[in-house]
Write a protein that holds these residues in place. Structure first.
Motif, PDB file in Angstrom:
ATOM      1  N   SER A 198     -10.620  -1.376  -9.608  1.00 32.77           N
ATOM      2  CA  SER A 198     -12.043  -1.551  -9.303  1.00 32.77           C
ATOM      3  C   SER A 198     -12.353  -1.251  -7.836  1.00 32.77           C
ATOM      4  CB  SER A 198     -12.488  -2.965  -9.664  1.00 32.77           C
ATOM      5  OG  SER A 198     -11.916  -3.895  -8.769  1.00 32.77           O
ATOM      6  N   HIS A 199     -11.541  -1.768  -6.910  1.00 34.82           N
ATOM      7  CA  HIS A 199     -11.865  -1.588  -5.494  1.00 34.82           C
ATOM      8  C   HIS A 199     -10.666  -1.221  -4.629  1.00 34.82           C
ATOM      9  CE1 HIS A 199     -15.474  -3.729  -6.839  1.00 34.82           C
ATOM     10  NE2 HIS A 199     -16.080  -3.167  -5.819  1.00 34.82           N
ATOM     11  N   GLY A 200      -9.589  -0.770  -5.240  1.00 28.31           N
ATOM     12  CA  GLY A 200      -8.444  -0.307  -4.444  1.00 28.31           C
ATOM     13  C   GLY A 200      -8.771   1.040  -3.814  1.00 28.31           C
ATOM     14  N   LEU A 201      -8.170   1.329  -2.654  1.00 22.25           N
ATOM     15  CA  LEU A 201      -8.436   2.590  -1.957  1.00 22.25           C
ATOM     16  C   LEU A 201      -7.112   3.262  -1.622  1.00 22.25           C
ATOM     17  CD1 LEU A 201     -11.121   1.302   0.613  1.00 22.25           C
ATOM     18  CD2 LEU A 201     -11.569   2.656  -1.452  1.00 22.25           C
ATOM     19  N   LEU A 202      -7.093   4.585  -1.794  1.00 20.35           N
ATOM     20  CA  LEU A 202      -5.901   5.354  -1.448  1.00 20.35           C
ATOM     21  C   LEU A 202      -6.342   6.538  -0.586  1.00 20.35           C
ATOM     22  CD1 LEU A 202      -2.809   5.765  -1.916  1.00 20.35           C
ATOM     23  CD2 LEU A 202      -3.423   7.119  -3.943  1.00 20.35           C
ATOM     24  N   PHE A 203      -6.083   6.428   0.727  1.00 19.11           N
ATOM     25  CA  PHE A 203      -6.464   7.490   1.667  1.00 19.11           C
ATOM     26  C   PHE A 203      -5.298   8.453   1.848  1.00 19.11           C
ATOM     27  CE2 PHE A 203      -9.190   3.972   2.991  1.00 19.11           C
ATOM     28  CZ  PHE A 203     -10.400   4.590   3.289  1.00 19.11           C
ATOM     29  N   HIS A 204      -5.630   9.713   2.069  1.00 22.54           N
ATOM     30  CA  HIS A 204      -4.593  10.714   2.331  1.00 22.54           C
ATOM     31  C   HIS A 204      -4.865  11.406   3.664  1.00 22.54           C
ATOM     32  CE1 HIS A 204      -2.626  14.822   1.266  1.00 22.54           C
ATOM     33  NE2 HIS A 204      -1.842  14.083   2.022  1.00 22.54           N
ATOM     34  N   TRP A 205      -3.949  11.211   4.615  1.00 22.55           N
ATOM     35  CA  TRP A 205      -4.065  11.860   5.915  1.00 22.55           C
ATOM     36  C   TRP A 205      -2.976  12.925   5.949  1.00 22.55           C
ATOM     37  CZ3 TRP A 205      -3.105   9.004  11.230  1.00 22.55           C
ATOM     38  CH2 TRP A 205      -3.557   9.833  12.272  1.00 22.55           C
ATOM     39  N   ALA A 206      -3.393  14.179   5.831  1.00 21.75           N
ATOM     40  CA  ALA A 206      -2.421  15.267   5.761  1.00 21.75           C
ATOM     41  C   ALA A 206      -1.726  15.455   7.098  1.00 21.75           C
ATOM     42  CB  ALA A 206      -3.112  16.557   5.332  1.00 21.75           C
ATOM     43  N   GLY A 207      -0.415  15.566   7.057  1.00 21.77           N
ATOM     44  CA  GLY A 207       0.361  15.797   8.266  1.00 21.77           C
ATOM     45  C   GLY A 207       0.754  17.253   8.372  1.00 21.77           C
ATOM     46  N   VAL A 241      -3.419 -11.717  -7.486  1.00 17.81           N
ATOM     47  CA  VAL A 241      -3.352 -12.107  -8.891  1.00 17.81           C
ATOM     48  C   VAL A 241      -2.455 -11.123  -9.659  1.00 17.81           C
ATOM     49  CG1 VAL A 241      -5.505 -13.391  -8.965  1.00 17.81           C
ATOM     50  CG2 VAL A 241      -5.571 -10.924  -9.322  1.00 17.81           C
ATOM     51  N   ALA A 242      -1.537 -10.496  -8.909  1.00 17.39           N
ATOM     52  CA  ALA A 242      -0.606  -9.525  -9.509  1.00 17.39           C
ATOM     53  C   ALA A 242      -1.369  -8.518 -10.364  1.00 17.39           C
ATOM     54  CB  ALA A 242       0.469 -10.251 -10.324  1.00 17.39           C
ATOM     55  N   GLY A 243      -2.430  -7.957  -9.786  1.00 17.28           N
ATOM     56  CA  GLY A 243      -3.328  -7.058 -10.520  1.00 17.28           C
ATOM     57  C   GLY A 243      -2.820  -5.629 -10.606  1.00 17.28           C
ATOM     58  N   ASP A 244      -3.727  -4.740 -11.077  1.00 17.13           N
ATOM     59  CA  ASP A 244      -3.311  -3.385 -11.442  1.00 17.13           C
ATOM     60  C   ASP A 244      -3.472  -2.345 -10.343  1.00 17.13           C
ATOM     61  OD1 ASP A 244      -6.046  -3.347 -11.312  1.00 17.13           O
ATOM     62  OD2 ASP A 244      -6.368  -2.521 -13.317  1.00 17.13           O
ATOM     63  N   ALA A 245      -4.035  -2.708  -9.180  1.00 17.58           N
ATOM     64  CA  ALA A 245      -4.342  -1.686  -8.169  1.00 17.58           C
ATOM     65  C   ALA A 245      -3.078  -0.990  -7.656  1.00 17.58           C
ATOM     66  CB  ALA A 245      -5.132  -2.295  -7.014  1.00 17.58           C
ATOM     67  N   ALA A 246      -2.052  -1.763  -7.335  1.00 15.71           N
ATOM     68  CA  ALA A 246      -0.835  -1.132  -6.804  1.00 15.71           C
ATOM     69  C   ALA A 246      -0.126  -0.274  -7.862  1.00 15.71           C
ATOM     70  CB  ALA A 246       0.103  -2.191  -6.225  1.00 15.71           C
ATOM     71  N   PRO A 247       0.051  -0.790  -9.101  1.00 17.06           N
ATOM     72  CA  PRO A 247       0.650   0.091 -10.107  1.00 17.06           C
ATOM     73  C   PRO A 247      -0.152   1.377 -10.322  1.00 17.06           C
ATOM     74  CG  PRO A 247       0.511  -2.165 -10.946  1.00 17.06           C
ATOM     75  CD  PRO A 247      -0.119  -2.161  -9.593  1.00 17.06           C
ATOM     76  N   PHE A 282       6.137   0.042  -5.747  1.00 10.45           N
ATOM     77  CA  PHE A 282       6.447   1.317  -5.111  1.00 10.45           C
ATOM     78  C   PHE A 282       7.934   1.654  -5.171  1.00 10.45           C
ATOM     79  CE2 PHE A 282       2.572   3.044  -3.176  1.00 10.45           C
ATOM     80  CZ  PHE A 282       1.696   2.041  -3.553  1.00 10.45           C
ATOM     81  N   THR A 283       8.773   0.676  -5.560  1.00 13.22           N
ATOM     82  CA  THR A 283      10.194   0.997  -5.687  1.00 13.22           C
ATOM     83  C   THR A 283      10.424   1.970  -6.855  1.00 13.22           C
ATOM     84  OG1 THR A 283      10.599  -0.947  -7.081  1.00 13.22           O
ATOM     85  CG2 THR A 283      10.939  -1.222  -4.716  1.00 13.22           C
TER      86      THR A 283
END
Ligand SMILES: [Zn+2]
Length: 431
Positions: free
Chosen positions: A51-60, A139-145, A382-383
């Motif tokens: 719902s509100h997770g964010l994933l930014f990409h900073w290109a190197g 709450v061990a939610g779904d954003a990280a998976p 992430f493992t």
């Protein structure tokens, strides 16, 4: 410089188990404030996860060795009495008070500030940098998976993942005066079981021997008397090895002797109490119990909930085998309620050395060491896509501060926050 931090602290992004009770408007407001305070960061491509997770990409310059910096937007609910309003972000004598100062808006804002400053200076990182901010970690939610899925879909295999975790911990060890910067290289897995015994029930005036409650009680005491085999994992050995030379003279000899033998250190940590014993073994705690709903009724069913924290080296399968072997009673049924294996240990190679070197330079008085994290973090997901997952928050924290996490009077010093911003900036520059 800390205005952004204070503003974000004032937004009550509380995670609740019951999704319907969640205040989505607060999470929207958080995104809005983030955009306002970090305009350059928001020129980077970003995707929303969950719902509100964010994933930014900073290109190197290169994407061979991508790094992921993690934090989470949500906080735990407020309880207990607070010296200052928990969402007031009051600054008093150089200390910021509020829910989320340490867990985890401090590191989230410090990461954003570091990136914003580097963008303003025209910096391009040597390697791709991803920022993954979850919205339901508590709450061990779904954003990280889901963030992991998104990265997998894009073929990204992070070389280094850094999430919240250890800190530059003051008064961490009895007998060691120096702060210890502990970097989590693995975390315990959380598994829950239910034990259940069914019987005939009936009137309490005519009880049969070894009914459901007695049988369950026997199982519980058997479990309590037979803890799992203990053995200090490598990260724990390394922690004590690095801390020992800095112990006060009275303890130095004992520690220096103990760290030469895994068996000896294991015994010492078990003898020192439940907190240190948890560092060397899988723990099994019977937490919930239920029997008959009435005083004059024999229970037809008795149940116990068992919360298990699995240490790296053990497995769920092995633990369940242990539980059933110890209980030794086929009438006690064992059901798995929550599954969670321990995270594999991340290596102490280049990526760890990078984090350790920036830390040693930035906090010269601290002893830097790997350790096993006792609590669960989003990092465990992430493992699945990275071998090098570390858990470290670059803030100086006293014992009191560490105890305020998930409790009342959570606070951070302005100085520690600013040092954290600089730490993240140097980490990105050194990639
Ligand atoms: Zn957290």
């Amino acid at each position: 410089m800390i205005e952004a931090f204070l503003d974000l602290l004032r937004i009550p992004t509380i995670s609740t188990r019951d999704a319907a009770a969640r205040d989505d408007a607060a999470f929207d407001a958080f995104h809005e404030a983030l955009r306002r305070h970090f305009p350059r960061l928001h020129t980077l491509p970003v995707v929303r996860v969950s719902s509100h997770g964010l994933l930014f990409h900073w290109a190197g310059t290169s994407s061979d060795r991508p790094m992921v910096l993690m934090a989470h937007i949500d906080v735990v609910p407020v309880e207990g009495g607070w010296r200052h309003p928990p969402f007031g972000a009051v600054v008093e004598d150089g200390v910021v008070w509020g829910r989320g100062t340490l867990d985890c808006k401090g590191s989230l804002t410090a990461i954003c500030q570091a990136v914003e400053d580097l963008l303003a200076a025209g910096h391009t990182p040597q390697q791709d940098v991803w920022l993954s901010f979850g919205c339901n970690e508590e709450v061990a939610g779904d954003a990280a998976p889901l963030a992991v899925e998104e990265l997998r879909r894009r073929g990204v295999t992070p070389w280094l993942v850094l999430d919240e975790g250890g800190a530059v911990a003051y008064d961490a060890f009895p007998g060691v005066d120096k702060p210890i910067a502990v970097i989590g290289v693995t975390e315990k897995g959380v598994t829950s079981l239910e034990l259940r015994v069914d019987g005939r029930g009936g009137h309490a005036s005519t009880p049969a021997p070894l009914g459901p409650t007695a049988r369950l009680a026997r199982a519980v005491t058997r479990l309590d008397r037979a803890p799992m085999r203990a053995s200090a994992p490598d990260a724990t050995m390394e922690l004590f090895r690095r801390a020992a030379p800095h112990a006060r003279p009275a303890m130095r000899y004992a520690l220096n002797t103990a760290v030469r033998s895994r068996a000896l250190l294991t015994r010492l940590l078990i003898a020192a109490g439940p907190e240190t014993a948890a560092m060397v073994r899988t723990t099994v705690a019977v937490t919930t119990l239920s029997g008959s709903p009435a005083l004059n009724v024999v229970a037809a069913t008795a149940t116990a909930g068992v919360n298990i924290r699995i240490l790296v080296g053990d497995t769920m399968e092995g633990v369940i085998r242990h539980v059933s072997r110890v209980i030794k009673d086929p009438q006690v049924r064992i059901t798995v309620i929550d599954e969670g294996e321990p995270s594999p240990s991340s290596p102490l190679d280049e990526a760890f050395d990078l984090i350790a070197a920036v830390t040693a330079e930035h906090f010269p008085e601290a002893v830097t060491s790997p350790y096993v994290m006792m609590a669960a973090t989003d990092a465990r997901h992430f493992t699945k896509i990275s071998e090098r997952v570390y858990r470290f928050t670059p803030f100086e924290m006293t014992r009191k501060q560490r105890e305020s996490i998930h409790a009342s009077d959570e606070h951070i010093t302005v100085d520690a926050y600013l040092k954290g911003v600089a730490w993240y900036r140097i980490l990105v520059e050194r990639l």
